[in-house]
Design a protein around this motif. Structure first.
Motif, PDB file in Angstrom:
ATOM      1  N   ARG A 173       0.769  -1.325  -0.121  1.00 17.98           N
ATOM      2  CA  ARG A 173       0.120   0.041  -0.173  1.00 17.98           C
ATOM      3  C   ARG A 173       0.954   1.351  -0.028  1.00 17.98           C
ATOM      4  O   ARG A 173       1.860   1.382   0.833  1.00 17.98           O
ATOM      5  CB  ARG A 173      -1.114   0.006   1.159  1.00 17.98           C
ATOM      6  N   GLY A 197      -3.921   3.791  -1.963  1.00 10.28           N
ATOM      7  CA  GLY A 197      -4.947   3.270  -0.940  1.00 10.28           C
ATOM      8  C   GLY A 197      -6.192   2.892  -1.572  1.00 10.28           C
ATOM      9  O   GLY A 197      -6.514   2.022  -1.007  1.00 10.28           O
ATOM     10  N   PHE A 256      -6.019  -0.427  -3.414  1.00  8.21           N
ATOM     11  CA  PHE A 256      -5.393  -1.435  -2.427  1.00  8.21           C
ATOM     12  C   PHE A 256      -6.399  -2.661  -2.315  1.00  8.21           C
ATOM     13  O   PHE A 256      -7.723  -2.351  -1.807  1.00  8.21           O
ATOM     14  CB  PHE A 256      -4.986  -1.344  -1.137  1.00  8.21           C
ATOM     15  N   SER A 295      -1.430  -3.579   4.596  1.00  5.51           N
ATOM     16  CA  SER A 295      -0.272  -2.880   4.375  1.00  5.51           C
ATOM     17  C   SER A 295       0.540  -3.463   3.210  1.00  5.51           C
ATOM     18  O   SER A 295       1.338  -2.981   2.408  1.00  5.51           O
ATOM     19  CB  SER A 295       0.957  -2.633   5.422  1.00  5.51           C
TER      20      SER A 295
END
Length: 388
Positions: free
Chosen positions: A317, A365, A368, A374
């Motif tokens: 991310r 983001g 994702f 993450s």
């Protein structure tokens, strides 16, 4: 950025590796601050080297000397034509200097290998591109990045058709043929009795004269090239230009007097989908692999899989950080901020993936595939084989 650049950094062999990242001021008097910022980072690097138990005094002196020599090299393109950011990778025996197309947080790292996390977005395009705006009256060349456009003026790039073809008494010897598109007017030039084929051949010859200086300017680069001009000219331009990274979609219009800000806005409509294409395809492959039990977003599993060479594609991310360490039982302990035992575990996962021939993508983001995650990985075999 060419993949071989990161690969060469991965293969660098040295007990002590220094990685420096710094944002750069690109225009005006603020450019003078670049050297001040670099001096401060150089001081930080020297202090970190001095506190490193593995680093000897001679090793520290050798690295610092290389970094100081680069600072004194005022003719280096990094100082004369700064990019949005700068990355430096130093050992006692080498120094690699890489311009970056986006701003980065200033930071210094000392370790047994280079710190590559800020470089990862550039593996699949860091937002840098080149744009050539062409009409018969004017040729303009721009360098583009996530920061905007900057106009360039290579000495050997013709300024217009007359300059390219060395036509004397241009305005009296030739007739004008105006081509109108969407309210924009561009002018074709031809001799008496010329038809549309003559117009095309004249323009084709013009673009052939642009090819050599453009190819030299873009030598050893893979940045996308965008054509900006009236739509009629683009197929002829494609025929004449040999650069292999010319984008399939042009920016249409006449930009002889356009401000860079307006050209940049139009260019983003073309270049952003290009940069995102490979990343979004990787996200889709992750979703497909998830349905086949060959995907995971558990960082501990990802690290284990990456070390074994089991990660085919790693997604990180954008702007995510994960500083931590592996405890005696082999489990992740998150530290929150860097300390003497912590490492950037996302960087570790990326390096292990790349060392085993996998791919790494940094994903925005909003794109994702895992909420609040993450990292996510597409594996080369089922997750159960990793966790059993």
């Amino acid at each position: 950025m060419e993949p071989h650049v990161i690969q060469s950094l991965l293969e660098e062999s040295s007990e002590i590796c220094v990685s420096i990242y710094m944002p750069m001021f690109r225009w005006g008097r603020e450019k003078q601050q670049n050297e001040i910022r670099y001096k401060n980072l150089l001081r930080d690097a020297s202090e970190l080297l001095g506190n490193d138990e593995v680093c000897t005094a001679s090793t520290r002196d050798a690295i610092v000397k290389r970094l100081e020599l680069f600072r004194a090299e005022g003719t280096h393109d990094a100082w004369r034509h700064p990019s949005a950011g700068l990355a430096l990778f130093a050992t006692p025996d080498s120094l690699e200097v890489l311009p970056m197309g986006k701003r980065v947080t200033e930071q210094v790292h000392v370790g047994e290998r280079f710190y590559l996390r800020p470089l990862l977005p550039a593996m699949h395009g860091d937002g840098r591109f080149v744009l050539v705006a062409v009409s018969q009256n004017h040729v303009r060349l721009f360098e583009g990045s996530q920061e905007g456009l900057e106009e360039r003026s290579p000495d050997d790039l013709p300024e217009n058709l007359k300059d390219a073809l060395n036509i004397d008494e241009f305005t009296t010897a030739l007739q004008h043929f105006s081509y109108t598109e969407g309210g924009h007017v561009d002018t074709m030039y031809h001799g008496h009795g010329g038809g549309e084929d003559d117009h095309k051949q004249t323009i084709l010859q013009f673009f052939h004269r642009l090819d050599n200086p453009l190819s030299e300017y873009l030598q050893d680069r893979n940045d996308p090239l965008i054509f900006a001009g009236v739509e009629y000219l683009f197929p002829i331009f494609k025929e004449a230009i040999s650069y292999s990274h010319l984008l399939a979609d042009p920016v249409t219009g006449n930009f002889d007097n356009a401000k860079p800000e307006m050209i940049y806005e139009k260019a983003q409509e073309v270049v952003q989908p290009f940069f995102q294409k490979n990343t979004m395809e990787a996200v889709q492959r992750y979703h497909s692999a998830h349905g086949q039990n060959r995907a995971t977003d558990d960082l501990e599993t990802i690290l284990k899989a990456a070390e074994m060479g089991a990660v085919d594609t790693l997604l990180i991310r954008e702007d995510a950080t994960f500083w931590g360490h592996i405890d005696d039982q082999g489990h992740i302990q998150e530290d929150g901020t860097p300390n003497e035992v912590s490492q950037d575990l996302l960087d570790d996962a990326a390096v292990a993936t790349l060392n085993h021939g996998g791919e790494v993508f940094v994903v925005r983001g909003e794109d994702f595939p895992v909420e609040n995650g993450s990292a996510a990985a597409q594996l080369r075999f089922e997750v159960t084989a990793m966790t059993s």
